[in-house]
Design a protein around this motif. Structure first.
Motif, mmCIF file in Angstrom:
data_model
loop_
_atom_site.group_PDB
_atom_site.id
_atom_site.type_symbol
_atom_site.label_atom_id
_atom_site.label_comp_id
_atom_site.label_asym_id
_atom_site.label_seq_id
_atom_site.Cartn_x
_atom_site.Cartn_y
_atom_site.Cartn_z
ATOM 1 N N ARG A 77 0.859 -1.193 0.000
ATOM 2 C CA ARG A 77 0.000 0.000 0.000
ATOM 3 C C ARG A 77 0.891 1.237 0.000
ATOM 4 N N PRO A 78 0.566 2.215 -0.841
ATOM 5 C CA PRO A 78 1.396 3.429 -0.855
ATOM 6 C C PRO A 78 1.279 4.191 0.459
ATOM 7 N N GLY A 79 2.393 4.791 0.864
ATOM 8 C CA GLY A 79 2.407 5.608 2.066
ATOM 9 C C GLY A 79 2.392 7.079 1.695
ATOM 10 N N TYR A 80 1.716 7.882 2.508
ATOM 11 C CA TYR A 80 1.599 9.309 2.260
ATOM 12 C C TYR A 80 1.987 10.081 3.512
ATOM 13 N N LEU A 81 2.776 11.110 3.326
ATOM 14 C CA LEU A 81 3.111 11.965 4.443
ATOM 15 C C LEU A 81 1.836 12.673 4.889
ATOM 16 N N GLU A 109 9.549 6.027 15.912
ATOM 17 C CA GLU A 109 8.983 6.174 17.246
ATOM 18 C C GLU A 109 7.718 5.347 17.443
ATOM 19 N N HIS A 110 7.016 5.065 16.345
ATOM 20 C CA HIS A 110 5.738 4.358 16.443
ATOM 21 C C HIS A 110 5.465 3.661 15.119
ATOM 22 N N ALA A 111 4.908 2.457 15.195
ATOM 23 C CA ALA A 111 4.572 1.722 13.971
ATOM 24 C C ALA A 111 3.309 0.896 14.202
ATOM 25 N N THR A 112 2.374 1.022 13.263
ATOM 26 C CA THR A 112 1.172 0.187 13.258
ATOM 27 C C THR A 112 0.922 -0.231 11.815
ATOM 28 N N ALA A 113 -0.103 -1.025 11.604
ATOM 29 C CA ALA A 113 -0.468 -1.420 10.244
ATOM 30 C C ALA A 113 -0.964 -0.221 9.431
ATOM 31 N N GLU A 114 -1.393 0.838 10.121
ATOM 32 C CA GLU A 114 -1.922 2.019 9.435
ATOM 33 C C GLU A 114 -0.867 3.052 9.103
ATOM 34 N N GLY A 115 0.276 3.011 9.782
ATOM 35 C CA GLY A 115 1.281 4.021 9.500
ATOM 36 C C GLY A 115 2.467 3.987 10.440
ATOM 37 N N ALA A 132 15.089 19.719 12.458
ATOM 38 C CA ALA A 132 14.650 18.533 13.211
ATOM 39 C C ALA A 132 13.131 18.556 13.264
ATOM 40 N N GLY A 133 12.539 17.391 13.474
ATOM 41 C CA GLY A 133 11.091 17.320 13.591
ATOM 42 C C GLY A 133 10.609 15.890 13.610
ATOM 43 N N THR A 134 9.318 15.733 13.341
ATOM 44 C CA THR A 134 8.671 14.420 13.315
ATOM 45 C C THR A 134 7.760 14.362 12.095
ATOM 46 N N GLY A 135 7.776 13.220 11.417
ATOM 47 C CA GLY A 135 6.905 13.005 10.272
ATOM 48 C C GLY A 135 6.037 11.780 10.473
ATOM 49 N N THR A 136 4.766 11.887 10.105
ATOM 50 C CA THR A 136 3.824 10.773 10.200
ATOM 51 C C THR A 136 3.429 10.339 8.805
ATOM 52 N N VAL A 137 3.534 9.052 8.547
ATOM 53 C CA VAL A 137 3.168 8.469 7.258
ATOM 54 C C VAL A 137 1.989 7.534 7.476
ATOM 55 N N PHE A 138 0.921 7.732 6.698
ATOM 56 C CA PHE A 138 -0.213 6.822 6.721
ATOM 57 C C PHE A 138 -0.203 6.001 5.447
ATOM 58 N N PHE A 139 -0.587 4.724 5.579
ATOM 59 C CA PHE A 139 -0.691 3.851 4.417
ATOM 60 C C PHE A 139 -2.109 3.914 3.874
ATOM 61 N N SER A 140 -2.217 3.991 2.554
ATOM 62 C CA SER A 140 -3.509 4.007 1.896
ATOM 63 C C SER A 140 -4.250 2.708 2.179
ATOM 64 N N ARG A 141 -5.573 2.790 2.287
ATOM 65 C CA ARG A 141 -6.364 1.570 2.477
ATOM 66 C C ARG A 141 -6.495 0.782 1.175
ATOM 67 N N ALA A 142 -6.337 1.462 0.042
ATOM 68 C CA ALA A 142 -6.444 0.800 -1.257
ATOM 69 C C ALA A 142 -5.150 0.046 -1.543
ATOM 70 N N THR A 143 -5.270 -1.106 -2.143
ATOM 71 C CA THR A 143 -4.088 -1.851 -2.552
ATOM 72 C C THR A 143 -3.748 -1.499 -3.980
ATOM 73 N N LEU A 144 -2.500 -1.641 -4.297
ATOM 74 C CA LEU A 144 -2.046 -1.343 -5.657
ATOM 75 C C LEU A 144 -2.443 -2.470 -6.586
ATOM 76 N N PRO A 145 -2.763 -2.159 -7.842
ATOM 77 C CA PRO A 145 -3.067 -3.219 -8.794
ATOM 78 C C PRO A 145 -1.833 -4.071 -9.067
ATOM 79 N N ALA A 146 -2.078 -5.326 -9.333
ATOM 80 C CA ALA A 146 -0.978 -6.271 -9.584
ATOM 81 C C ALA A 146 -0.369 -6.051 -10.944
#
Length: 146
Positions: A77-81, A109-115, A132-146
């Motif tokens: 799944r693609p990740g988005y900032l 610092e943190h990892a789940t299935a969502e981001g 310096a800072g912190t970035g959060t990445v969320f994974f799209s719920r849609a899957t990529l086409p094969a």
């Protein structure tokens, strides 16, 4: 340690859009990478003849993407900032010759299935903190086409 070609094989950022040139080390929670030449006039993120300090967040999130790929946290799944937080900027630009290569440190610092959440620091070759800072990445719920 990984060179640029090995980095390009692991992250979606390609060509000039890939801002990392070398990965020095990584562990389960950390990665250190380098951007060899922030003064490169062909850098696609330059604006008005300069590389602004906010670009450090993009460099750091590319390092986070590389870290995820190296430790097996990559997903189909693609990740988005989704957020940048606690950004501290200690310079007016990243492309000063006296900085040399930029050192990029990311810490998961943190990892789940969502981001993922990564703290980051971008410093000069001599270790002076630039951004310096912190970035959060969320994974799209849609899957990529094969």
């Amino acid at each position: 340690m990984l060179d640029r070609a090995e980095i390009l094989n692991r992250i979606p950022h390609q060509g000039a859009s890939c801002l990392l040139d070398h990965c020095d080390a990584w562990s389960e929670d950390r990665l250190r990478a380098r951007m060899r030449n922030p003064c490169d006039p062909l850098n696609p993120l330059r604006r008005d003849g300069r590389l602004g300090p906010v670009v450090a967040a993009e460099i750091a999130m590319q390092a986070a993407a590389l870290h995820g790929a190296l430790i097996g946290r990559a997903t189909d799944r693609p990740g988005y900032l989704a957020a940048l937080r606690d950004i501290e900027i200690f310079c007016d630009r990243l492309d000063r010759a006296q900085y040399g290569a930029l050192l990029v440190d990311v810490v998961r610092e943190h990892a789940t299935a969502e981001g993922l959440v990564y703290a980051f620091t971008v410093a000069s070759a001599s270790g002076v903190r630039l951004v310096a800072g912190t970035g959060t990445v969320f994974f799209s719920r849609a899957t990529l086409p094969a």
